[in-house]
Every structure is written in C-alpha cells, then in structure tokens.
Design an enzyme around this catalytic site. Structure first.
Site, PDB file in Angstrom:
ATOM      1  N   ARG A 237       0.863  -1.177   0.000  1.00 18.50           N
ATOM      2  CA  ARG A 237       0.000   0.000   0.000  1.00 18.50           C
ATOM      3  C   ARG A 237       0.900   1.228   0.000  1.00 18.50           C
ATOM      4  NH1 ARG A 237      -3.354  -3.022  -1.365  1.00 18.50           N
ATOM      5  NH2 ARG A 237      -5.437  -3.374  -0.515  1.00 18.50           N
ATOM      6  N   GLU A 266      -4.423   7.250  -4.919  1.00 21.65           N
ATOM      7  CA  GLU A 266      -4.695   6.517  -6.160  1.00 21.65           C
ATOM      8  C   GLU A 266      -6.050   6.921  -6.711  1.00 21.65           C
ATOM      9  OE1 GLU A 266      -4.153   2.325  -5.430  1.00 21.65           O
ATOM     10  OE2 GLU A 266      -2.170   2.640  -4.596  1.00 21.65           O
ATOM     11  N   HIS A 285      -1.724  -0.136  -9.720  1.00 22.61           N
ATOM     12  CA  HIS A 285      -2.300  -1.033  -8.696  1.00 22.61           C
ATOM     13  C   HIS A 285      -3.012  -2.226  -9.354  1.00 22.61           C
ATOM     14  CE1 HIS A 285      -4.034  -1.240  -4.353  1.00 22.61           C
ATOM     15  NE2 HIS A 285      -3.817  -2.442  -4.844  1.00 22.61           N
TER      16      HIS A 285
HETATM   17  C1  GLV Z   1      -5.073  -5.466  -3.771  1.00 26.88           C
HETATM   18  O1  GLV Z   1      -4.280  -4.585  -3.526  1.00 26.88           O
HETATM   19  C2  GLV Z   1      -5.732  -6.284  -2.803  1.00 26.88           C
HETATM   20  O2  GLV Z   1      -5.713  -5.919  -1.616  1.00 26.88           O
HETATM   21  O3  GLV Z   1      -6.308  -7.302  -3.197  1.00 26.88           O
END
Ligand code: GLV
Ligand code: GLV
Length: 319
Positions: A237, A266, A285
């Site tokens: 993250r 984001e 992401h």
């Molecule tokens: C993606 O970042 C998730 O948490 O699945």
C-alpha cells in the site's frame, strides 16, 4: 422479501446470476460521481455490499442502517474501519489465497522490469531511437544471484520468495511479525531485523498490509540505510511509504530505482514527481489483475457475502 445486495464494481456475469438467485441485486459497474447519489440512496436499504476500495467508515455506515456484511473483492482491507463495523455487528470478508500467485507474478515482474529498465527500453525501440551504437546506455543490473529483502512475509511474500529462490538463485532476507517456516525451510529465507534487511538487500520488496503500525514505515531514515545500488519495490500500500522521502531518495540517487504498484493517493495525481523520474517503473495497482484471478476473487467474494446473509460463517471472515 429477499435481502438487498449492492455490487459496486464490475464483476463477471456469473457472479450477478448467482446473487440474483438469492438476493435483490443492484449493480453498479463503477461508482462515478453521477451514480454516487443513486448508490447512497440505495445504501439505506442494503443488507450486503460487494466491491473493493470504497472507504467504509463511520460517516458511510450512518447511511447504511440495515447493512449486515461488507464483502471486499481484495486481500487488503485498509478501506474498512473494522472497529466501527464491529460496533455495529456488521461482518467483513476479503479474498485471500486465490490471488497469491498472480500478485507474486506481477510484483516479481515489476522487479525484473525495473532492474532491466524494460519500460524505458520499450519506449526507446518504439520511438525509433535504436541505432545500435549505444548499448552501454541501456544496461540494467542483474537480478539473479542477488539479495532480495522481503518486508511482510505473508502468503504473497512467500510466493515471491519461491520465484526468487527457485528461479533466480537469489538469497532471501525477510522481516515479518512472525517467523515463516516454509520460507526458511524451502527457500532458505533468513529472518532479520528491518535495519539489517535494508542495509544488506539489493532488492527490497514491501508486501506488508497497511495498518497504524506500518504507516510510513519506510521513510528518510530507511532510504538512508539502503545501498545506493538498491531497487525498492512497493507491492503493498502506498501509505506504508513516506512518498516525499521516496521521491527525494530517487532524485538524489540514494537508491538506484523503484518499481511501484501502489501510491499514497490513487489514482496518482498528475503533477506527482514520480511520473517524471526515469528510474521509476509505475503500474496502476494491478497486482492481482488477471482475468482468471479477478474472476476467482469476485466469485469468492460473492460466496462470502451469500454465507454471511444466510446466517452462516463466511469462509474468509475478517471480523
Ligand atoms: C489489492 O491490492 C488487494 O488488496 O487485493
Ligand atoms: C496475503 O495473502 C498475504 O500475503 O498476507
């Protein structure tokens, strides 16, 4: 009357069909500003929510008095205020397991792409700059036989260690809240403290969830400890990193480069200096984002939701 479920992300048709058999379903393929007020209206009567990334906190829950379960289509659940959900006896679930290999592939691919400068070289070829005379300007650094430090050795970290050790003869260091015997026995991973990992690793891969304890855990001090030849990879993250310190470290060449799948905000904002740095490889992401895996995640999330609303314990209950 059937319980009411709101799906607020695009999911495969079969998921909607499955839910339709049991529930009254409202389907929002995305939540753009236009649709958000309709969504909030419906939230008042909803019993279940299926989607990802939406911030679900006290203010949000005030508008969802009938909610019984929040089913995240993700492994991370930093979008959820767990204390607030617990207080209201609302269940929360996630989708671990099914995304492990796809995410490990992405993050290891990002590491390779950063070390060997693949996006930059792709642009070099496509923009007609390849004249065959300046190979040395295009050199990257080796990945094989180097030291990989993994911070956060959960199942995804473990799958990254597997790829690195078995496929690339890398030595693995790791830092985690608890020891990971599989990684130690099968991939010869060595447990060490954070500072030692930071100062000894050629590649540093951050895979820990975002919690109050991990918030900005990698900042100026930590970048200072890294080798000047180190490449930093963030597959966890963005908020686990002090992004300003990361930008300074990259601009001042305190480290060689970074591969990033996640950011402090984001989508990343337009003026972010990370976007102008040649030694940074960026992904939007997409750790788990393959067709097959996202389908499995959506199905698992729908099963969690159905179990919760039918009064059974969902398989991936967080609280
Ligand atoms: C993606 O970042 C998730 O948490 O699945
Ligand atoms: C997810 O499965 C993790 O790595 O914690």
């Amino acid at each position: 009357m059937k319980p009411k479920v709101i799906v607020y992300r695009k999911v495969p048709e079969q998921v909607i069909n499955f839910l339709n058999e049991k529930f009254e379903v409202s389907y929002y393929k995305n939540l753009d500003t236009e649709k958000y007020s309709d969504f909030l209206q419906e939230l008042h009567t909803a019993h279940g929510l299926l989607g990802s990334s939406l911030k679900i906190d006290k203010d949000f829950l005030e508008q969802a008095p009938n909610l019984k379960i929040v089913s995240n289509i993700s492994v991370g659940y930093d979008n959820l205020d767990l204390a607030e959900l617990k207080k209201r006896e609302i269940l929360a679930t996630n989708t671990p397991g099914v995304l492990v290999d796809s995410t490990a592939d992405t993050i290891f691919g990002l590491l390779l792409a950063t070390a060997r400068r693949m996006p930059e070289l792709d642009y070099f070829v496509k923009s007609g700059k390849w004249d065959g005379r300046k190979d040395e300007d295009l050199f990257g650094v080796d990945v094989h036989h180097k030291v990989l430090g993994i911070i956060g050795m959960g199942s995804i970290g473990n799958a990254i260690a597997k790829r690195a050790h078995l496929g690339f003869d890398m030595s693995i260091l790791y830092h985690n809240r608890s020891r990971n015997e599989q990684a130690e026995n099968e991939y010869q991973a060595q447990y060490c403290n954070l500072d030692e990992l930071l100062s000894k690793s050629d590649f540093i891969c951050l895979m820990t969830p975002h919690t109050p304890e991990t918030d900005k855990m990698i900042g100026e001090r930590e970048f200072d400890l890294m080798k000047e030849s180190a490449i930093f990879i963030n597959g966890s993250r963005g908020k686990n990193v002090d992004e300003e310190a990361l930008i300074k470290a990259l601009q001042n060449q305190l480290i060689l480069g970074a591969g990033l799948d996640v950011y402090e905000t984001e989508p990343i904002s337009k003026g972010n200096p990370l976007l102008d740095l040649k030694n940074v490889v960026t992904l939007p992401h997409i750790g788990s984002a393959t067709t097959e895996t996202r389908e499995k995640m959506a199905i698992l999330a729908a099963e969690n939701l159905a179990k919760g609303l039918e009064g059974e314990t969902p398989p991936n209950l967080i609280i």
